[in-house]
Structure formats: structure tokens, C-alpha cells
Design an enzyme around this catalytic site. Sequence first.
Site, short mmCIF file in Angstrom:
data_model
loop_
_atom_site.label_atom_id
_atom_site.label_comp_id
_atom_site.label_asym_id
_atom_site.label_seq_id
_atom_site.Cartn_x
_atom_site.Cartn_y
_atom_site.Cartn_z
N ASN A 162 1.16 34.22 63.83
CA ASN A 162 0.51 35.32 64.38
C ASN A 162 -0.86 35.33 63.57
OD1 ASN A 162 0.20 37.83 65.70
ND2 ASN A 162 0.63 39.14 63.99
N ASP A 219 -3.25 46.67 61.97
CA ASP A 219 -3.00 45.09 62.48
C ASP A 219 -4.15 44.21 61.59
OD1 ASP A 219 -3.10 43.00 64.46
OD2 ASP A 219 -2.52 44.58 65.87
N ASN A 232 0.44 39.88 59.41
CA ASN A 232 -0.70 40.28 60.19
C ASN A 232 -2.02 40.37 59.07
OD1 ASN A 232 -1.94 41.03 62.59
ND2 ASN A 232 -0.31 42.46 62.95
N GLU A 274 -7.27 38.69 70.07
CA GLU A 274 -6.88 38.86 68.54
C GLU A 274 -7.77 38.01 67.88
OE1 GLU A 274 -5.53 40.02 66.00
OE2 GLU A 274 -3.59 41.08 66.34
N ARG A 313 6.39 32.46 66.66
CA ARG A 313 5.18 31.69 66.74
C ARG A 313 4.31 32.33 65.77
NH1 ARG A 313 1.60 35.97 67.79
NH2 ARG A 313 2.10 37.78 69.19
#
Length: 293
Positions: free
Chosen positions: A102, A198, A148, A17, A100
Site C-alpha cells: 500500500n 488516508d 497508510n 494514490e 499487496r
Amino acid sequence: MKTYNYTAFPCQCFLGEGPIWIKKHQSFFWVDIENGTLFKMAFPSKELKTFKFPGRLAVALEGKGNELILGLDRSLIRFDLQTGKQEKLLEIEQDFQLHRFNDGKVDPKGRIWIGTLSTLFTEGAGSLYRISEDLTVDKKLEDLTISNGMAWTEDQSTFYFIDSPTQKVQEFGFDAVSGEISFKRIAIDVPKEIGTPDGMCIDQEGMLWIAHYGGSGVYRWNPKTGELLDKIELPVPHITSCAFGGPNLDQLLITTAQENLSPDQLSQFPQSGDVFLVQVKIRGFETNVGKID
């Protein structure tokens, strides 16, 4: 649709990512979230270097000098690439141990925008925060599920944002001075049959390049019309994010994931988790530098 050639780099991330190009290092960086690994690909050699961290490393952003600003679990960390020194700057959502960070990006004025999610992917558990130079934390959006992709237009008047399960790209008015956002409309509605939106980045024509998780590619969309313009087809299903970089800002680094693939699927798509570098005919923008005291 054009045909794109790609170069694959075997890094076998479980959840690759957050790619970013940092000009002063002449390098791409990205993370493997679940394995707490930071990758650095130096140009022109394409040599890979890794750094390990204890926890889920979701975000790497450009900081001052040799520093990166990292999103590690729920903490923001200052990390010196040369010395390896780490300094914890802040922690958010301390009462939510399953949460958490992202995706995260730096806005044109150096403020950090970073989202959260529940590792159980609980609907509506996540938020989007803006972190200012003095480490003031402001919640800008809530009731998110998988916070995202983010991008700003060149004129700094528009902010695009993705909450992945909605299948939509939201358009917000953006006030560069105050850092305030105001919802305007749904710019893009992604059909589920071509995957889930995403991470994303924006090119110099104002078009959005969006990684489609489950869609085997990066898709180029016109956010003004909602029209699909192009696709970079890749030999893996789960595409997670993309970033422009290289000396001319005309190469796209694309991250992918192995997660949610069965052993049979991993055998069928063995390059899952690798990164792909693609030469394109349009340029992106230089990365914004995070301003943290």
C-alpha cells in the site's frame, strides 16, 4: 477555514494514490493502483503521460538517476523512465497471495518504508517494513489493517504513521541513524463523521495535511495539539493522498478514487478519480531519494 481554488485534471483513476514530486524531473507522479497505471504530470506544461504495469501498482518513489522504485503487488521494482527497463529487486510476504503493498515513503536517510494489506482488508493482516540500501528487509510494525500515510519531521526526530481504520495518527520517536522507531502517543484522533485518514504529507511549519477518505477534502492538522486547522474542500468524497510539489513546493497535488461509489454516486460526483492541484501559502519539503544498490 480558507477557501481554496483548485485545478482538476481528468485521469479518472479507480484508486488514485501515492502522489510524489520529483524535482529533477520537474514532475508529479502518482498511481492508479487497481489498473496498474503510473501517471506523470510535467511542469510547466501539465502534460500527462502514462505507463502501464501488470498488477496492482501501489507506490512510486524517487530512485537514482532516471529510475523510480515501484511497489508492484508484493514486489519492489526498479524502473527506468527513459528506457522502460524493469528489474525486480525483492518480493515480500510470498506466502500471502492476497496481499499487496500500500503506501510507501523514503525516509531522510534514503531507506524505503512501505506497508502491506490484504486485498480482503482482513483486520491485522498488514505490516510496515523498512528496506535498507542493501535490500535488507526489517518488519517495523505488524497487526495493521490498512498501512497508510507516513511523514517525518524536519529535525528527523519524529515519524508519523496512519493505520486507516484506527482513525488515528500515531507519533513515533525516530532515530535517523539506526532507522528505529518507538511509539510515543496518539497525535491526532480523526472523528469518523469527517472521513477516514488516508495518505498525508507534512509542511514546513510541521503541520500534517491528511487526505480524508469519505471526507471530501484534505484536512490540515496540528500534530502537537491534535487540533484541526483547515480544510481544502473538493467536489468528490474519496480523497486518498496528497503531496507538496511544483517549482516552489507550494502546490498540493491531491489524488482521489472512484472505488466504493455506486453508479448513482459516480453520476453525482463525476470528478471522482481525478487529481486536483491546489496553490497553498505554505511550502512542503523536497522528496527523499531512495538509496537502493
